[in-house]
Design an enzyme around this catalytic site. Structure first.
Site, PDB file in Angstrom:
ATOM      1  N   THR A 114      11.490  -0.138  17.973  1.00 28.83           N
ATOM      2  CA  THR A 114      11.914  -1.230  16.873  1.00 28.83           C
ATOM      3  C   THR A 114      12.378  -0.450  15.720  1.00 28.83           C
ATOM      4  O   THR A 114      13.327  -0.527  15.094  1.00 28.83           O
ATOM      5  CB  THR A 114      10.942  -2.312  17.023  1.00 28.83           C
ATOM      6  N   ILE A 115      11.276   0.282  15.219  1.00 28.99           N
ATOM      7  CA  ILE A 115      11.493   1.240  13.886  1.00 28.99           C
ATOM      8  C   ILE A 115      12.136   2.285  14.249  1.00 28.99           C
ATOM      9  O   ILE A 115      13.157   2.837  13.458  1.00 28.99           O
ATOM     10  CB  ILE A 115      10.121   1.298  13.392  1.00 28.99           C
ATOM     11  N   GLY A 154       1.104   0.962  10.703  1.00 28.09           N
ATOM     12  CA  GLY A 154       0.399   0.567  11.747  1.00 28.09           C
ATOM     13  C   GLY A 154      -0.754   1.457  11.966  1.00 28.09           C
ATOM     14  O   GLY A 154      -1.696   1.217  12.631  1.00 28.09           O
ATOM     15  N   SER A 205       3.329  -1.037   5.666  1.00 26.61           N
ATOM     16  CA  SER A 205       3.758  -2.042   6.688  1.00 26.61           C
ATOM     17  C   SER A 205       5.078  -2.822   5.894  1.00 26.61           C
ATOM     18  O   SER A 205       5.115  -2.770   4.566  1.00 26.61           O
ATOM     19  CB  SER A 205       2.765  -2.904   7.031  1.00 26.61           C
ATOM     20  N   CYS A 206       5.516  -3.517   6.681  1.00 30.01           N
ATOM     21  CA  CYS A 206       6.588  -4.452   6.222  1.00 30.01           C
ATOM     22  C   CYS A 206       6.275  -5.660   5.116  1.00 30.01           C
ATOM     23  O   CYS A 206       6.770  -5.729   3.933  1.00 30.01           O
ATOM     24  CB  CYS A 206       7.360  -5.016   7.321  1.00 30.01           C
ATOM     25  N   ASN A 207       4.935  -6.238   5.400  1.00 33.31           N
ATOM     26  CA  ASN A 207       4.513  -7.024   4.586  1.00 33.31           C
ATOM     27  C   ASN A 207       4.099  -6.310   3.082  1.00 33.31           C
ATOM     28  O   ASN A 207       4.192  -6.760   2.063  1.00 33.31           O
ATOM     29  CB  ASN A 207       3.513  -7.956   5.050  1.00 33.31           C
ATOM     30  N   HIS A 217      -3.940  -6.884   4.347  1.00 33.31           N
ATOM     31  CA  HIS A 217      -2.751  -6.869   3.464  1.00 33.31           C
ATOM     32  C   HIS A 217      -2.900  -6.209   1.871  1.00 33.31           C
ATOM     33  O   HIS A 217      -2.576  -5.633   1.299  1.00 33.31           O
ATOM     34  CB  HIS A 217      -1.577  -7.783   3.428  1.00 33.31           C
ATOM     35  N   ALA A 218      -4.216  -7.200   1.290  1.00 32.82           N
ATOM     36  CA  ALA A 218      -4.570  -6.995   0.156  1.00 32.82           C
ATOM     37  C   ALA A 218      -5.260  -5.432   0.004  1.00 32.82           C
ATOM     38  O   ALA A 218      -4.570  -4.467  -1.059  1.00 32.82           O
ATOM     39  CB  ALA A 218      -5.695  -7.634  -0.325  1.00 32.82           C
ATOM     40  N   HIS A 242       8.725 -12.744   8.505  1.00 28.53           N
ATOM     41  CA  HIS A 242       7.629 -13.305   7.650  1.00 28.53           C
ATOM     42  C   HIS A 242       8.144 -14.124   6.520  1.00 28.53           C
ATOM     43  O   HIS A 242       9.024 -13.926   5.795  1.00 28.53           O
ATOM     44  CB  HIS A 242       6.696 -12.173   7.300  1.00 28.53           C
ATOM     45  N   GLN A 254      10.737  -8.025   9.126  1.00 35.16           N
ATOM     46  CA  GLN A 254       9.906  -7.255   9.755  1.00 35.16           C
ATOM     47  C   GLN A 254      10.275  -5.972  10.527  1.00 35.16           C
ATOM     48  O   GLN A 254       9.764  -4.595  10.413  1.00 35.16           O
ATOM     49  CB  GLN A 254       8.622  -7.508  10.579  1.00 35.16           C
TER      50      GLN A 254
END
Length: 335
Positions: free
Chosen positions: A10-11, A107, A136-138, A191-192, A217, A298
């Protein structure tokens, strides 16, 4: 700069195509583990394929696909390796990249690299580094927004609730779910901590859940500022932030489906959206508190970051020059 991509999923596919659009880069090849339709697509597009090892070379040969060698052969031809293998796999290739610059994806755990990377936030920290991790995306999208607000108003703390897509469109093995899944149940989500690898001084807590969709997302962001701001001031700041798109409900943007359709009609390949998409009407400033909704594609948002990371590790340009050139080649509106 000669660049190789390990992994053509995908990426990897998107990064490989983006590399080919750059005037200062050459894609020397990509690796594939399986002789499937993606391998045929790569060949049809003039991309050289390499197997991971000699067994892989034989497997491709039996499938009637000629490869240019194995991963070791590809590494020898490259200045930079962009690792786009599945999460936690990239670390296993570290020894095979020895002597070359390497860029990893979000990842992987942060300690796979010397620094984590978001172009507009900390490009300079990655100049000349041997190993860099594009987050990551987020995390990328949250960092873009928080960095912009912090530079203009100061961020006292941030809280985010992330509604995550259940799977990418092609991940039929994971499929959709007839439920909302807390991911994780424990708070905060990872994510934080990931944001703090890029913006270490930000006080942030994140929560996340999976929802039954494959496209994008959606984040609910609540940010406390160090000094008061008006809604107009926050909107002006976000409008002036690189790789940010503001979408209004009066323009018909009421869902992620509208955003994907817009990208498709814009002629974006695969309807890719590299920008952090903020619903303009959701942005509200109440004294020192700011609230907004944001959508994150994403599959595509980290592609420009990978291109900028290549220039950073090679010391090839400034952050401003790289962001401008990457935006130009990918059709991202400049600010």
């Amino acid at each position: 700069m000669k660049v190789a991509v390990n992994g053509y999923g995908t990426i990897g596919r998107r990064v490989a195509e983006a590399i080919r659009l750059q005037r200062d880069m050459t894609l020397v090849g990509v690796t594939k583990a399986t002789p499937d339709y993606k391998a045929h697509l790569a060949i049809a597009n003039g991309i050289s394929i390499y197997a991971l090892d000699e067994r892989g070379v034989e497997k491709f040969s039996q499938a009637g696909i000629e490869v240019s060698g194995n991963l070791e052969d590809l590494v020898k031809k490259a200045d930079v390796i962009v690792d786009c293998t599945p999460g936690d796999v990239g670390r296993t290739y570290l020894h095979r990249y020895k002597g070359r610059k390497a860029i990893f994806q979000g990842g992987e755990a942060a300690d796979v690299a010397e620094t984590s990377f978001v172009a507009q936030c900390n490009f300079n920290n990655s100049i000349g580094k041997e190993r860099v991790r594009v987050v990551s995306c987020n995390t990328t999208s949250i960092c873009r927004v928080l960095h912009s607000l912090d530079m203009n108003f100061g961020v006292r703390r941030a809280r985010a609730v992330i509604a995550r897509r259940a799977a990418d469109p092609e991940e039929v093995g994971r499929g959709l779910i007839d439920a909302v899944v807390l991911d994780p149940v424990d708070i905060p989500s990872h994510h934080a901590a990931d944001v703090k690898t890029v913006l270490p001084n930000i006080d942030i807590v994140t929560m996340a859940m999976k929802i039954p969709t494959t496209h994008m997302h959606v984040h609910s962001l609540m940010v406390s500022l160090k000094k008061p701001a008006t809604t107009l001031q926050v909107l002006d700041t976000l409008e002036a932030t690189p790789r940010m798109m503001l979408a209004g409900k009066s323009e018909g943007f009421k869902s992620t489906a509208n955003i994907v359709e817009y990208a498709r009609e814009m002629g974006r390949r695969r309807a890719d959206i590299y920008e952090s998409v903020i619903w303009r009407d959701s942005v509200k400033a109440d004294g020192d508190e700011v609230y907004l909704y944001m959508a994150v594609h994403q599959e595509a948002i980290v592609v420009p970051e990978n291109i900028d990371a290549i220039r950073a590790v090679m010391g090839a340009s400034s952050a401003e020059e790289s962001i401008r050139e990457t935006n130009r080649t990918l059709g991202i509106k400049d600010v």
